[in-house]
Design a protein around this motif. Sequence first.
Motif, PDB file in Angstrom:
ATOM      1  N   ASN A 407       0.825  -1.208   0.000  1.00  0.00           N
ATOM      2  CA  ASN A 407       0.000   0.000   0.000  1.00  0.00           C
ATOM      3  C   ASN A 407       0.861   1.262   0.000  1.00  0.00           C
ATOM      4  OD1 ASN A 407      -2.418  -1.401   0.023  1.00  0.00           O
ATOM      5  ND2 ASN A 407      -2.539  -1.441   2.252  1.00  0.00           N
ATOM      6  N   GLY A 408       0.582   2.129  -0.971  1.00  0.00           N
ATOM      7  CA  GLY A 408       1.291   3.403  -1.056  1.00  0.00           C
ATOM      8  C   GLY A 408       2.635   3.343  -1.755  1.00  0.00           C
ATOM      9  N   LYS A 409       3.058   2.146  -2.171  1.00  0.00           N
ATOM     10  CA  LYS A 409       4.374   1.998  -2.812  1.00  0.00           C
ATOM     11  C   LYS A 409       4.265   2.191  -4.332  1.00  0.00           C
ATOM     12  CE  LYS A 409       6.722   0.641   0.913  1.00  0.00           C
ATOM     13  NZ  LYS A 409       5.648   0.460   1.890  1.00  0.00           N
ATOM     14  N   SER A 410       5.398   2.558  -4.915  1.00  0.00           N
ATOM     15  CA  SER A 410       5.482   2.632  -6.374  1.00  0.00           C
ATOM     16  C   SER A 410       5.520   1.224  -6.953  1.00  0.00           C
ATOM     17  CB  SER A 410       6.735   3.398  -6.795  1.00  0.00           C
ATOM     18  OG  SER A 410       6.680   4.725  -6.330  1.00  0.00           O
ATOM     19  N   LEU A 411       4.978   1.087  -8.140  1.00  0.00           N
ATOM     20  CA  LEU A 411       4.929  -0.220  -8.795  1.00  0.00           C
ATOM     21  C   LEU A 411       6.243  -0.439  -9.537  1.00  0.00           C
ATOM     22  CD1 LEU A 411       3.065  -2.672  -9.302  1.00  0.00           C
ATOM     23  CD2 LEU A 411       2.326  -1.547 -11.403  1.00  0.00           C
ATOM     24  N   THR A 412       7.239  -0.975  -8.817  1.00  0.00           N
ATOM     25  CA  THR A 412       8.547  -1.239  -9.399  1.00  0.00           C
ATOM     26  C   THR A 412       8.967  -2.667  -9.081  1.00  0.00           C
ATOM     27  OG1 THR A 412       9.795  -0.566  -7.434  1.00  0.00           O
ATOM     28  CG2 THR A 412       9.201   1.172  -9.029  1.00  0.00           C
ATOM     29  N   SER A 413       9.918  -3.183  -9.855  1.00  0.00           N
ATOM     30  CA  SER A 413      10.388  -4.548  -9.625  1.00  0.00           C
ATOM     31  C   SER A 413      11.060  -4.660  -8.261  1.00  0.00           C
ATOM     32  CB  SER A 413      11.344  -4.975 -10.740  1.00  0.00           C
ATOM     33  OG  SER A 413      12.452  -4.097 -10.824  1.00  0.00           O
ATOM     34  N   GLU A 414      11.741  -3.588  -7.830  1.00  0.00           N
ATOM     35  CA  GLU A 414      12.411  -3.624  -6.529  1.00  0.00           C
ATOM     36  C   GLU A 414      11.393  -3.771  -5.392  1.00  0.00           C
ATOM     37  OE1 GLU A 414      14.987  -1.944  -9.523  1.00  0.00           O
ATOM     38  OE2 GLU A 414      12.975  -1.342  -8.862  1.00  0.00           O
ATOM     39  N   ILE A 415      10.305  -3.031  -5.488  1.00  0.00           N
ATOM     40  CA  ILE A 415       9.250  -3.112  -4.462  1.00  0.00           C
ATOM     41  C   ILE A 415       8.610  -4.495  -4.471  1.00  0.00           C
ATOM     42  CG2 ILE A 415       6.929  -2.301  -3.871  1.00  0.00           C
ATOM     43  CD1 ILE A 415       9.121  -0.444  -2.915  1.00  0.00           C
ATOM     44  N   ILE A 416       8.367  -5.022  -5.662  1.00  0.00           N
ATOM     45  CA  ILE A 416       7.730  -6.334  -5.760  1.00  0.00           C
ATOM     46  C   ILE A 416       8.628  -7.412  -5.178  1.00  0.00           C
ATOM     47  CG2 ILE A 416       6.868  -8.078  -7.377  1.00  0.00           C
ATOM     48  CD1 ILE A 416       6.085  -5.678  -9.226  1.00  0.00           C
ATOM     49  N   MET A 417       9.931  -7.338  -5.444  1.00  0.00           N
ATOM     50  CA  MET A 417      10.840  -8.333  -4.894  1.00  0.00           C
ATOM     51  C   MET A 417      10.929  -8.218  -3.364  1.00  0.00           C
ATOM     52  SD  MET A 417      13.943  -8.787  -7.646  1.00  0.00           S
ATOM     53  CE  MET A 417      14.354  -7.052  -7.807  1.00  0.00           C
ATOM     54  N   GLU A 418      10.888  -6.990  -2.864  1.00  0.00           N
ATOM     55  CA  GLU A 418      10.901  -6.813  -1.410  1.00  0.00           C
ATOM     56  C   GLU A 418       9.630  -7.375  -0.799  1.00  0.00           C
ATOM     57  OE1 GLU A 418      11.711  -3.245   1.875  1.00  0.00           O
ATOM     58  OE2 GLU A 418      11.977  -2.864  -0.282  1.00  0.00           O
ATOM     59  N   ALA A 419       8.501  -7.170  -1.476  1.00  0.00           N
ATOM     60  CA  ALA A 419       7.233  -7.740  -1.011  1.00  0.00           C
ATOM     61  C   ALA A 419       7.290  -9.263  -1.042  1.00  0.00           C
ATOM     62  CB  ALA A 419       6.082  -7.239  -1.875  1.00  0.00           C
ATOM     63  N   GLU A 454       1.646 -10.990 -15.393  1.00  0.00           N
ATOM     64  CA  GLU A 454       0.377 -11.212 -16.090  1.00  0.00           C
ATOM     65  C   GLU A 454      -0.414  -9.912 -16.217  1.00  0.00           C
ATOM     66  OE1 GLU A 454      -2.685 -13.295 -18.040  1.00  0.00           O
ATOM     67  OE2 GLU A 454      -0.673 -13.997 -17.482  1.00  0.00           O
ATOM     68  N   LEU A 455      -0.460  -9.135 -15.142  1.00  0.00           N
ATOM     69  CA  LEU A 455      -1.263  -7.911 -15.138  1.00  0.00           C
ATOM     70  C   LEU A 455      -0.575  -6.751 -15.857  1.00  0.00           C
ATOM     71  CD1 LEU A 455      -2.589  -7.985 -11.455  1.00  0.00           C
ATOM     72  CD2 LEU A 455      -3.900  -8.441 -13.548  1.00  0.00           C
ATOM     73  N   PHE A 456       0.753  -6.733 -15.829  1.00  0.00           N
ATOM     74  CA  PHE A 456       1.496  -5.615 -16.426  1.00  0.00           C
ATOM     75  C   PHE A 456       2.605  -6.140 -17.337  1.00  0.00           C
ATOM     76  CE2 PHE A 456       0.156  -4.598 -12.057  1.00  0.00           C
ATOM     77  CZ  PHE A 456      -0.797  -3.610 -12.326  1.00  0.00           C
ATOM     78  N   PRO A 457       2.244  -6.836 -18.414  1.00  0.00           N
ATOM     79  CA  PRO A 457       3.258  -7.497 -19.262  1.00  0.00           C
ATOM     80  C   PRO A 457       4.208  -6.529 -19.947  1.00  0.00           C
ATOM     81  CG  PRO A 457       1.075  -7.528 -20.296  1.00  0.00           C
ATOM     82  CD  PRO A 457       0.870  -7.035 -18.910  1.00  0.00           C
ATOM     83  N   LYS A 458       3.795  -5.294 -20.169  1.00  0.00           N
ATOM     84  CA  LYS A 458       4.679  -4.324 -20.805  1.00  0.00           C
ATOM     85  C   LYS A 458       5.714  -3.772 -19.827  1.00  0.00           C
ATOM     86  CE  LYS A 458       1.312  -2.821 -24.287  1.00  0.00           C
ATOM     87  NZ  LYS A 458       0.543  -1.665 -24.827  1.00  0.00           N
ATOM     88  N   GLN A 459       5.408  -3.922 -18.541  1.00  0.00           N
ATOM     89  CA  GLN A 459       6.271  -3.338 -17.521  1.00  0.00           C
ATOM     90  C   GLN A 459       7.204  -4.370 -16.873  1.00  0.00           C
ATOM     91  OE1 GLN A 459       4.003  -0.895 -14.922  1.00  0.00           O
ATOM     92  NE2 GLN A 459       5.696  -0.383 -13.558  1.00  0.00           N
ATOM     93  N   PHE A 460       6.724  -5.617 -16.788  1.00  0.00           N
ATOM     94  CA  PHE A 460       7.494  -6.641 -16.087  1.00  0.00           C
ATOM     95  C   PHE A 460       7.550  -7.929 -16.884  1.00  0.00           C
ATOM     96  CE2 PHE A 460       5.301  -4.200 -12.678  1.00  0.00           C
ATOM     97  CZ  PHE A 460       6.416  -3.591 -12.114  1.00  0.00           C
ATOM     98  N   ASN A 461       8.624  -8.680 -16.716  1.00  0.00           N
ATOM     99  CA  ASN A 461       8.691 -10.067 -17.162  1.00  0.00           C
ATOM    100  C   ASN A 461       9.456 -10.842 -16.097  1.00  0.00           C
ATOM    101  OD1 ASN A 461      11.635 -10.314 -17.916  1.00  0.00           O
ATOM    102  ND2 ASN A 461      11.032  -8.638 -19.309  1.00  0.00           N
TER     103      ASN A 461
END
Length: 469
Positions: A407-419, A454-461
């Motif tokens: 919640n409140g975080k930017s949608l980045t690969s670094e944030i996702i990996m930390e999550a 799946e939700l953001f294929p242009k942004q992440f793989n």
Amino acid sequence: MITFILNNKTIKTSAHSGMTLLDFVRYEQRLTGTKIGCREGDCGACTVLVRTLENDTITYQSITSCISPLGNAHGKHIVTVEGTNLKNKLTTAQEAMKANYATQCGFCTPGFVVALTGFAISNSDKNYSKALDAISGNICRCTGYKSIEKAACQVVEKLENQEKNSFKWLIENGFIPEYFEGIPQRLKEIEADDLDQPKGKYVAGGTDLYVQQADNLIDNSVHLIQEKNFLKGIEINNGICNIGANSTVTDLWNHTELNSYFPNLKKHLKLVSSEQIRNMASFGGNLVNASPIGDMTIFFLALNSKITIINPAGKERQLPLKEFYQDYKTYDLKDGELIKTISFKLPTKDSYFNFEKVCKRTHLDIASVNSAINISLENEKIQEAHVSIGGVAAIPKYLHKTSAFLNGKSLTSEIIMEAGDILQNEISPISDVRGSSDYKRLLGRQLFFAHFTELFPKQFNLNDFVQHA
């Protein structure tokens, strides 16, 4: 007195309402074309068709009779393979199986014939993909499935010129016998008042209870609730969806408005069991089964759903689904209480939902690990996140810490990996027949990452998260 139409015969029986429909058909009526296979709803050998009198359209659905209580047939039309037969010739489905050599030992053949007949007379789109869906709950033990698929294709070809919802056309073209045309009127005429219900275990669709407790349910009193109107229906009001606890996955599948809110809804729901089970199993039953890997429980947890609970006096209370589960197979439900409705906020244009599942086969299987996510974005920042995961804890797991972190975080690969790291600290998988603890941890991580690819294929793989694989 249980009253229903079995093929072309009106049945009135005082047989125990908890006995299975399969046993009544085979042992009381001697209709042995309906086979006994797994007695768990997995093989489809016991497939029959059922029609309720809701309107005058064709509304037949396939079910597995081995885990369906006889009392649930009350007031309905039940069709076994014998009830599909024509005089002196094969039906279209039977002829397709024969023409494509789509049978070897023959044990499973009646179930396939019934399922394909049900497809032909259903409201489903008449294409090859839908035909394969119709037989997704049928298993061929002789590995002759490709020839069966060819038979399904032949049935589809025969349906190309079908007149919509026309019994007459289906009869004239050899799909069903003539007596089907009179069934709607006959259902209106039979006495089918509510069954006398003794005190006993609540049973809706029975798809889980009859796997675990069949002998006990057959011999003891059951309180059947599948036809209770106050537990039925799907309503959408002011951005909130309310789903009756007796609704089924098929009800969601066929709900046009919900499909507009969830564009991938059918893709997700196709991973849930088989068409026969999707036609039977209730959401309320799925929630109180409390399986740590219940597909729809994981689905509703990610939607941050609330449940309304009603007691025998009609008093209601509401609580978040994520607070319902307390320990393994233990939940906040008092004696006599029932789940009445499941409610959740509908997605907006800024929200995204995804469901993932890994199991040993694509369809009709229990998950090793499953997961769902629901997030809303504004200016590339996550405004709200709800993540759930199954198969990695004693309960269906809502990931409180992982969701709160996002919640409140930017949608980045670094944030996702930390999550993803936080997720690992929230789960506690054990080794069992569906995989080792380490394997489930890996699946949990990868399914979490898969939501974003799946939700953001242009942004992440997946390469963005390879260092955490």
